[in-house]
Design a protein around this motif. Structure first.
Motif, PDB file in Angstrom:
ATOM      1  N   PRO A  53      52.218 -31.210  -4.074  1.00 52.50           N
ATOM      2  CA  PRO A  53      53.723 -31.659  -3.285  1.00 52.50           C
ATOM      3  C   PRO A  53      53.585 -32.933  -2.386  1.00 52.50           C
ATOM      4  N   GLN A  54      52.363 -33.154  -2.163  1.00 47.61           N
ATOM      5  CA  GLN A  54      52.103 -34.197  -1.239  1.00 47.61           C
ATOM      6  C   GLN A  54      52.712 -35.545  -1.789  1.00 47.61           C
ATOM      7  N   ALA A  55      52.312 -35.666  -3.122  1.00 44.06           N
ATOM      8  CA  ALA A  55      52.707 -36.914  -3.850  1.00 44.06           C
ATOM      9  C   ALA A  55      54.284 -36.828  -3.897  1.00 44.06           C
ATOM     10  N   VAL A  56      54.719 -35.816  -3.998  1.00 47.55           N
ATOM     11  CA  VAL A  56      56.428 -35.678  -4.135  1.00 47.55           C
ATOM     12  C   VAL A  56      56.897 -35.995  -2.784  1.00 47.55           C
ATOM     13  N   GLU A  57      56.313 -35.606  -1.727  1.00 46.60           N
ATOM     14  CA  GLU A  57      56.768 -35.971  -0.384  1.00 46.60           C
ATOM     15  C   GLU A  57      56.631 -37.530   0.046  1.00 46.60           C
ATOM     16  N   ASP A  58      55.657 -38.058  -0.440  1.00 43.54           N
ATOM     17  CA  ASP A  58      55.349 -39.516  -0.411  1.00 43.54           C
ATOM     18  C   ASP A  58      56.504 -40.276  -1.218  1.00 43.54           C
ATOM     19  N   ALA A  59      56.740 -39.658  -2.535  1.00 47.59           N
ATOM     20  CA  ALA A  59      57.955 -40.700  -3.037  1.00 47.59           C
ATOM     21  C   ALA A  59      59.159 -40.404  -2.359  1.00 47.59           C
ATOM     22  N   VAL A  60      59.529 -39.194  -2.159  1.00 48.48           N
ATOM     23  CA  VAL A  60      60.690 -38.654  -1.442  1.00 48.48           C
ATOM     24  C   VAL A  60      60.917 -39.675  -0.232  1.00 48.48           C
ATOM     25  N   ALA A  61      59.958 -39.643   0.659  1.00 50.43           N
ATOM     26  CA  ALA A  61      60.079 -40.353   1.979  1.00 50.43           C
ATOM     27  C   ALA A  61      60.180 -41.778   1.664  1.00 50.43           C
ATOM     28  N   ARG A  62      59.610 -42.527   0.652  1.00 55.02           N
ATOM     29  CA  ARG A  62      59.687 -43.951   0.327  1.00 55.02           C
ATOM     30  C   ARG A  62      60.953 -44.104  -0.432  1.00 55.02           C
ATOM     31  N   VAL A  63      61.509 -43.239  -1.144  1.00 54.03           N
ATOM     32  CA  VAL A  63      62.693 -43.673  -2.273  1.00 54.03           C
ATOM     33  C   VAL A  63      63.996 -43.301  -1.553  1.00 54.03           C
ATOM     34  N   LYS A  64      63.789 -41.977  -0.638  1.00 52.60           N
ATOM     35  CA  LYS A  64      65.186 -41.371  -0.040  1.00 52.60           C
ATOM     36  C   LYS A  64      66.003 -41.154  -1.494  1.00 52.60           C
ATOM     37  N   PRO A  65      65.593 -40.320  -2.082  1.00 47.76           N
ATOM     38  CA  PRO A  65      66.458 -40.090  -3.623  1.00 47.76           C
ATOM     39  C   PRO A  65      67.851 -39.300  -3.217  1.00 47.76           C
ATOM     40  N   ARG A  66      68.759 -39.482  -4.145  1.00 48.64           N
ATOM     41  CA  ARG A  66      69.631 -38.346  -4.050  1.00 48.64           C
ATOM     42  C   ARG A  66      69.252 -37.144  -4.625  1.00 48.64           C
ATOM     43  N   LEU A  67      68.336 -37.295  -5.485  1.00 48.52           N
ATOM     44  CA  LEU A  67      67.918 -35.948  -6.277  1.00 48.52           C
ATOM     45  C   LEU A  67      66.532 -35.981  -6.818  1.00 48.52           C
ATOM     46  N   VAL A  68      65.853 -34.848  -6.616  1.00 50.54           N
ATOM     47  CA  VAL A  68      64.513 -34.749  -7.029  1.00 50.54           C
ATOM     48  C   VAL A  68      64.783 -33.570  -8.332  1.00 50.54           C
ATOM     49  N   ALA A  69      64.017 -33.980  -9.396  1.00 54.30           N
ATOM     50  CA  ALA A  69      64.201 -33.223 -10.731  1.00 54.30           C
ATOM     51  C   ALA A  69      62.579 -32.846 -11.151  1.00 54.30           C
ATOM     52  N   CYS A  70      62.702 -31.664 -11.487  1.00 49.13           N
ATOM     53  CA  CYS A  70      61.271 -30.868 -11.708  1.00 49.13           C
ATOM     54  C   CYS A  70      61.585 -29.907 -12.777  1.00 49.13           C
ATOM     55  N   VAL A  71      60.453 -29.741 -13.595  1.00 52.89           N
ATOM     56  CA  VAL A  71      60.464 -28.563 -14.567  1.00 52.89           C
ATOM     57  C   VAL A  71      59.489 -27.613 -13.949  1.00 52.89           C
ATOM     58  N   HIS A  72      60.212 -26.459 -14.057  1.00 57.60           N
ATOM     59  CA  HIS A  72      59.319 -25.097 -13.582  1.00 57.60           C
ATOM     60  C   HIS A  72      58.126 -25.024 -14.536  1.00 57.60           C
ATOM     61  N   GLY A  73      58.569 -24.275 -15.831  1.00 53.02           N
ATOM     62  CA  GLY A  73      57.431 -24.087 -16.730  1.00 53.02           C
ATOM     63  C   GLY A  73      57.493 -24.897 -17.749  1.00 53.02           C
ATOM     64  N   ASP A  74      56.674 -25.874 -18.123  1.00 57.95           N
ATOM     65  CA  ASP A  74      56.589 -26.736 -19.053  1.00 57.95           C
ATOM     66  C   ASP A  74      55.878 -26.395 -20.232  1.00 57.95           C
ATOM     67  N   THR A  75      56.554 -25.749 -21.343  1.00 58.35           N
ATOM     68  CA  THR A  75      56.054 -25.370 -22.455  1.00 58.35           C
ATOM     69  C   THR A  75      54.822 -26.255 -23.042  1.00 58.35           C
ATOM     70  N   SER A  76      55.327 -27.539 -22.880  1.00 59.15           N
ATOM     71  CA  SER A  76      54.474 -28.356 -23.464  1.00 59.15           C
ATOM     72  C   SER A  76      52.889 -28.567 -23.227  1.00 59.15           C
ATOM     73  N   THR A  77      52.689 -28.104 -21.874  1.00 63.81           N
ATOM     74  CA  THR A  77      51.441 -27.781 -21.122  1.00 63.81           C
ATOM     75  C   THR A  77      51.138 -26.677 -20.944  1.00 63.81           C
ATOM     76  N   THR A  78      52.009 -25.556 -20.983  1.00 66.62           N
ATOM     77  CA  THR A  78      51.900 -24.350 -20.421  1.00 66.62           C
ATOM     78  C   THR A  78      51.706 -24.101 -18.707  1.00 66.62           C
ATOM     79  N   MET A  79      51.945 -25.146 -18.184  1.00 64.69           N
ATOM     80  CA  MET A  79      51.901 -25.278 -16.639  1.00 64.69           C
ATOM     81  C   MET A  79      52.915 -24.860 -15.966  1.00 64.69           C
ATOM     82  N   ALA A  80      53.137 -24.007 -14.801  1.00 63.99           N
ATOM     83  CA  ALA A  80      54.207 -23.657 -14.166  1.00 63.99           C
ATOM     84  C   ALA A  80      54.008 -24.361 -12.619  1.00 63.99           C
TER      85      ALA A  80
END
Lengths: 407, 407
Positions: B126-153
Motif C-alpha cells: 500500500p505504501q507504493a500506492v500512497e506514494d503514487a497517489v500523493a504525487r499524482v493526486k489522481p481522480r481515481l485509483v483502480a485496483c483488482v481485488h482477486g486477479d485470477t491470472s495470478t491467483t492473488m487477492a
C-alpha cells in the motif's frame, strides 16, 4: 437483514408491444442448458455454428458474422465506435428516436455528425442522403431500418448503392426487423448490420448479432490495438487510431471469434445458446415463411383497428409489418387503456416516445406472437377496454376484420 | 443451404478452471422463465429486488447498486469511462493480467495512467500506492481485488483509506471474488465495485453487478448528457464533460434503475433473472458460510496438490481461496494434461496468461463447485493423468490429503 424475496412468479403476459416480446419456448429451454468452458471444443463449435446460422439470417456471405455481448444498443455502439475515429465524418439518416440514438452515439465518438432529417412517420428520400454524402464525403452513413418509435421501415437498397458509389461505409440498425422483414445484407450492400434478439427473433434482450463486410472489417482491423495482457499470443496492432472502447473493439472481438481465439471477454454462454436457438427456430421455419407470417399479423392488426374506427399512424407505404402505431382517439386516456389491457387481460401494448408521447399506442406482432390467436385476443381485449373507457366501436368488428385477413 | 445444426447436446463437464464454472441449477431454471415488459410493475419490482439483493452481496448501503448489461468487462468499462474524462489522472494498481486490463481501458478513456506495478504472484505494498497517489493526486485509483491470472487477492482496505485521505475515488474489480471471498464495499471505503456472475456467484457470464457510492454517483451525475430522443421526460444534463460512451453511461443507467425509469437500453431480462437468482442462492446460504465453503475447498485443493508432490504458485499469504495456481512439473506437457482431464474425465482445469503461459495450471473451486466431491474428483483425475504422462505421485495421496481438510 432484507429478505431474499420469492421465486420468480409472475402471471403469463402476452407481450404485444414493440419489444421485448414473449420468448420462444425452445429459446427459454436453450438458456437452461449447463455451461461449457469458453475454449472447450464443443463451445467453440457452437460459436462457429452461431456464425453460420446468422450468415443465413442476415442473408449474407460475410465471414464476420457473430454476437456482441450486450443488448441491441451494444451492437450499435460497437459498430459506430469501431469505425468512427474522432473527427471522422458520418451522415446519420434520422426520422425517429433510434435515428437520434445513432447520432448521439456518433457524437460520443467525437465524429462530425451530419443529420439528414425527416418527419416522424415518413421515410427519408434517398436523394437527400445522396446530397449529404456528396457534400460531406463521410467515412460512414448510419441508418435505422425499422424504427419502432415511428413504425417506419426505411428502404435501404438505394442508400447502399449511394454509399458504394461515394465510397462510404454503410451501417444499418436492423434491431427491430431482422428475421421479421427482409434484411438482405449483401443485396443492400450494407457494410455493418446489427440487431437484437428481443424483436422478431423471439429471444430475450442481451445479445446483439452483427455482420461486417470485408471492406469494413479491413478498416476496423487497421485500428487494432492488442491488450498488453494477451500480447504474447502473436497479435499485431494496426496503424489506425486505437478504438476508443475496449469492450466494443470489434477488431479484438473478431480475433476472439476467429480461429485464433484470442481471449477478449468471457463469452455470455447462456445468451449465445439463446441467440443460436433463435436463429435455428427462424431458419427451420424459413425466412420467407417468417416474413409472410409477420406481414399477415401486421395486416390483421391494421384491418382490426381500422374496423374498430381507429386510425393507423404513419405512411402506410413504408409501415413496418411487425409494429403498428394507432392514434389514441380524442377523449381517451392512452395510459389508462394500456393499464387496463394489462391488469384485466394480461396483455401489454406499447406507449410512445418523444413527439408521439400520449398520441399513439404501438402494437407489435412479432416472433412467436406474430400469430392469429395473439392478434385476435389483443383486438378483442382492446375493443372491450375502449368500450369501458367510453369509445364505442361496432362490437366484434375488429376481431372479424382481422380474422378475415387470415381466411 | 447450410443446415441448422443440432440441439445443444454436450457432455456434462465439471468446470474447475478460473471461470466460467458450472451454473447453479436454480439459476439455470430462472433463465427459462418467460419475460415481462421492461416497464411492467412486476419487472420493475424485480429490478428493485435485484438492487436490494446486491446491496447485501456487496455488503454496502449504496443506493446505486444494480446491473450493467454485459460481461464483467462491461462493468469495468462502465465504471472507468463514466468517471474518467480525457486528461484525468488515474493510478492503476497492477500485478496481473486484469490490472493491465484496467490500464488499457483507462488509456482508451484518454486518461493519464500512472501504474503502480508489482511482480505477478505477489500483492502490492500500500505504501507504493500512497506514494503514487500523493504525487499524482489522481481522480481515481483502480485496483483488482482477486486477479485470477495470478491467483492473488490484493488487500483493499489500506488502499481505501489512502484514497479517502487524498480525496481520490477508488474503483475495485471484484469479478473473481464477489460472494466467494469477503468484499465489504463500505468497510473498504471503495467507491465503485463491479463483478460478474461467472465466478463465485455461480451464474453465466453476461451480467455485471455494480455498486456506486454517493460521492462517485455525484461525480458521474455531473457528466450526465440526456439523449435527445428521450429528453422530453424532464431529465437534466450536467455541467461536466459528456461520458464518452452511451451504452456505458452510468448516469443514464442510474436514471433507468431509478424511480424515473428513463428508458436507456432494453434490460436483458433473462440475465437479470439469473443475477437475481445468483444473489438469492448466495444470501440464503449466508455470506459467511459461503466464504468458509470457498476457503475449505481452496485449502483442500492446496493440500491435495502438495501431497501429490506439486507446488502451489504465488504468495500463500495472499492467495485467493477460490483459485489455485500449480506449477507444471518439469518434463510434463501442461496442455496435454488439460486435454486428457477433459477428454477422459470431462473435467476442465485452466491454463494461464502472459508470463505464466505454459508454466502453471489454474484450478478453480467456486460457486456450486466449491464442494468436497468436486475437489476430490478433480484431484483423483489429475493424479491419474499425471501418472499416464510420466509424473508419479504416491497413489491416493492427493485425494487423502484433501479429504482430511474436510474431516
Amino acid at each position: 437483514m432484507t429478505d431474499t424475496f420469492k421465486d420468480l412468479d409472475h402471471p403469463p403476459r402476452l407481450l404485444m408491444g414493440p419489444g421485448p416480446i414473449n420468448v420462444h419456448p425452445r429459446v427459454l429451454r436453450a438458456m437452461s442448458v449447463q455451461l461449457l468452458g469458453q475454449f472447450d471444443p464443443e463451445f467453440t463449435g457452437y460459436m462457429n455454428e452461431t456464425m453460420a446460422l446468422y450468415r443465413q439470417v442476415f442473408q449474407t456471405q460475410n465471414r464476420w458474422t457473430f454476437l456482441v455481448d450486450g443488448t441491441s444498443r451494444a451492437g450499435i455502439e460497437a459498430a459506430l465506435v469501431s469505425v468512427l475515429a474522432p473527427g471522422d465524418d458520418v451522415v446519420v439518416v434520422n426520422a425517429g428516436r433510434f435515428g437520434l440514438l445513432l447520432s448521439e452515439i456518433a457524437e460520443r465518438c467525437d465524429a462530425r455528425v451530419t443529420l439528414v432529417e425527416g418527419e416522424w412517420g415518413k421515410v427519408i428520400d434517398p436523394q437527400a442522403v445522396e446530397d449529404a454524402v456528396a457534400r460531406v464525403k463521410p467515412r460512414l452513413v448510419a441508418c435505422v431500418h425499422g424504427d419502432t418509435s415511428t413504425t417506419m421501415a426505411q428502404p435501404i437498397e438505394a442508400i447502399g448503392e449511394i454509399c458504394r458509389r461515394h465510397d462510404a461505409l454503410l451501417y444499418v440498425d436492423a434491431t427491430a426487423t431482422l428475421a421479421g422483414m427482409p434484411c438482405p445484407v449483401d443485396q443492400w450492400q450494407a457494410d455493418i448490420v446489427t440487431a437484437g434478439l428481443q424483436k422478431c427473433l423471439g429471444g430475450p434482450s442481451g445479445s446483439a448479432p452483427i455482420t461486417i463486410s470485408d471492406r469494413a472489417a479491413e478498416h476496423i482491423a487497421g485500428r487494432k490495438h492488442v491488450e498488453r495482457g494477451i500480447a504474447t499470443a502473436g497479435a499485431v496492432s494496426g496503424a489506425g487510431r486505437r478504438i476508443a472502447s475496449n469492450y466494443f473493439d470489434l477488431a479484438m472481438i473478431m480475433d476472439y471469434w476467429s480461429d485464433k481465439r484470442l481471449n477478449h471477454h468471457t463469452e455470455a454462454a447462456s445468451m449465445l445458446y439463446a441467440a443460436r436457438e433463435c436463429a435455428r427456430v427462424a431458419l427451420e421455419e424459413g425466412l420467407d415463411a417468417r416474413f409472410a407470417r409477420h406481414a399477415s399479423a401486421g395486416a390483421a392488426v391494421v384491418a382490426g383497428v381500422e374496423a374498430m374506427g381507429l386510425s393507423v399512424y404513419g405512411d402506410p407505404a413504408h409501415k413496418m409489418t411487425n409494429v403498428t402505431g394507432i392514434w389514441i382517439p380524442a377523449g381517451i386516456d392512452g395510459d389508462r387503456v394500456r393499464a387496463r389491457m394489462r391488469t384485466e387481460f394480461e396483455i401489454e401494448i406499447g406507449t410512445a416516445f418523444g413527439p408521439l408521447t400520449g398520441k399513439i399506442w404501438r402494437i407489435g406482432a412479432m416472433g412467436v406472437n406474430a400469430r392469429k390467436h395473439a392478434v385476435l385476443t389483443t383486438l378483442a381485449a382492446l375493443e372491450a377496454v375502449l368500450r369501458w373507457e367510453g369509445f364505442s366501436a361496432t362490437p366484434g368488428a375488429g376481431v372479424d376484420a382481422a380474422a378475415k385477413v387470415y381466411s
